[in-house]
Design an enzyme around this catalytic site. Structure first.
Site, mmCIF file in Angstrom:
data_model
loop_
_atom_site.group_PDB
_atom_site.id
_atom_site.type_symbol
_atom_site.label_atom_id
_atom_site.label_comp_id
_atom_site.label_asym_id
_atom_site.label_seq_id
_atom_site.Cartn_x
_atom_site.Cartn_y
_atom_site.Cartn_z
ATOM 1 N N ASN A 109 0.844 -1.192 0.000
ATOM 2 C CA ASN A 109 0.000 0.000 0.000
ATOM 3 C C ASN A 109 0.880 1.244 0.000
ATOM 4 O O ASN A 109 1.976 1.260 0.567
ATOM 5 C CB ASN A 109 -1.000 -0.005 1.160
ATOM 6 C CG ASN A 109 -0.374 -0.077 2.529
ATOM 7 O OD1 ASN A 109 0.683 -0.689 2.710
ATOM 8 N ND2 ASN A 109 -1.003 0.522 3.519
ATOM 9 N N GLU A 164 0.353 5.275 0.659
ATOM 10 C CA GLU A 164 -0.547 6.353 1.074
ATOM 11 C C GLU A 164 -0.057 7.699 0.557
ATOM 12 O O GLU A 164 1.059 7.824 0.043
ATOM 13 C CB GLU A 164 -0.667 6.374 2.606
ATOM 14 C CG GLU A 164 -1.366 5.135 3.132
ATOM 15 C CD GLU A 164 -1.554 5.129 4.628
ATOM 16 O OE1 GLU A 164 -2.293 4.265 5.105
ATOM 17 O OE2 GLU A 164 -0.946 5.973 5.325
ATOM 18 N N CYS A 205 -3.954 0.782 -2.770
ATOM 19 C CA CYS A 205 -3.858 -0.475 -2.030
ATOM 20 C C CYS A 205 -2.757 -1.367 -2.614
ATOM 21 O O CYS A 205 -2.406 -1.259 -3.793
ATOM 22 C CB CYS A 205 -5.170 -1.242 -2.117
ATOM 23 S SG CYS A 205 -6.575 -0.402 -1.386
ATOM 24 N N GLU A 226 -2.995 -4.540 -3.280
ATOM 25 C CA GLU A 226 -3.524 -5.465 -4.287
ATOM 26 C C GLU A 226 -3.576 -4.806 -5.668
ATOM 27 O O GLU A 226 -3.185 -5.395 -6.674
ATOM 28 C CB GLU A 226 -4.933 -5.934 -3.896
ATOM 29 C CG GLU A 226 -5.004 -6.650 -2.568
ATOM 30 C CD GLU A 226 -5.283 -5.720 -1.391
ATOM 31 O OE1 GLU A 226 -4.717 -4.597 -1.342
ATOM 32 O OE2 GLU A 226 -6.068 -6.114 -0.517
ATOM 33 N N CYS A 259 -10.138 -4.623 0.096
ATOM 34 C CA CYS A 259 -11.249 -3.663 0.131
ATOM 35 C C CYS A 259 -12.172 -3.898 -1.061
ATOM 36 O O CYS A 259 -11.836 -4.643 -1.995
ATOM 37 C CB CYS A 259 -10.706 -2.230 0.141
ATOM 38 S SG CYS A 259 -10.181 -1.619 -1.472
ATOM 39 N N CYS A 275 -10.660 -3.095 -4.568
ATOM 40 C CA CYS A 275 -9.724 -4.120 -5.054
ATOM 41 C C CYS A 275 -10.467 -5.375 -5.501
ATOM 42 O O CYS A 275 -10.090 -6.010 -6.482
ATOM 43 C CB CYS A 275 -8.687 -4.457 -3.988
ATOM 44 S SG CYS A 275 -7.474 -3.134 -3.768
HETATM 45 ZN ZN ZN Z 1 -8.015 -2.179 -1.825
#
Ligand code: ZN
Length: 140
Positions: A47, A49, A58, A60, A95, A98
């Site tokens: 990830n 940010e 993310c 993924e 999430c 994703c």
């Molecule tokens: Zn995600």
């Protein structure tokens, strides 16, 4: 692509290791993943940010977009490892965004391993985590 126990352990271990690459100064929630293509290549992700939050990405999707940008569009499995920087790893589920990106490229049987370690993981399919989904077939 055959996914045996050894392959799962390699993916889970790489997902855990990729947490060290995570850039998460705001949440301190580090996520790493390892994505297996149908032809046996592994793409990793973490990830990333951003101070404006919206541009954050993310692990993924980082891995999936890396793979797609290198010409791979068929995937067999992904291992995901996540948790707070100084805490224990969780069974960190992808999430919703994703899951939808996975739906674009992956079969319903696509394997998703939520890893705490190479030996401690939960296994799901994309269909289990995204039932009754909308995908490319709906637009044909
Ligand atoms: Zn995600």
């Amino acid at each position: 692509m055959t996914i045996d126990k050894q392959v799962i352990e390699i993916l889970c271990r790489q997902a855990v290791d990729m947490r060290s690459k995570s850039y998460a100064p705001y949440s301190d929630f580090l996520v790493g993943c390892a994505l297996l293509t149908e032809d046996g290549k592994v793409y990793s992700g973490c990830n990333i940010e951003n101070s404006a939050f919206g541009p954050s990405m993310c692990a993924e999707r980082t891995a999936i977009f890396k793979a797609v940008s290198e010409g791979h569009k068929e995937f067999a499995a992904i291992a995901i490892a996540g948790g707070k920087k100084d805490g224990e790893l969780q069974y960190c589920a992808p999430c919703g965004v994703c899951r939808q990106v996975m739906r674009e490229f992956c079969k319903p049987s696509f394997k998703i391993y939520l890893a705490k370690s190479a030996e401690d993981y939960k296994e799901f399919t994309l269909e289990e985590l995204l039932p009754e989904s909308f995908g490319p077939d709906n637009l044909k």
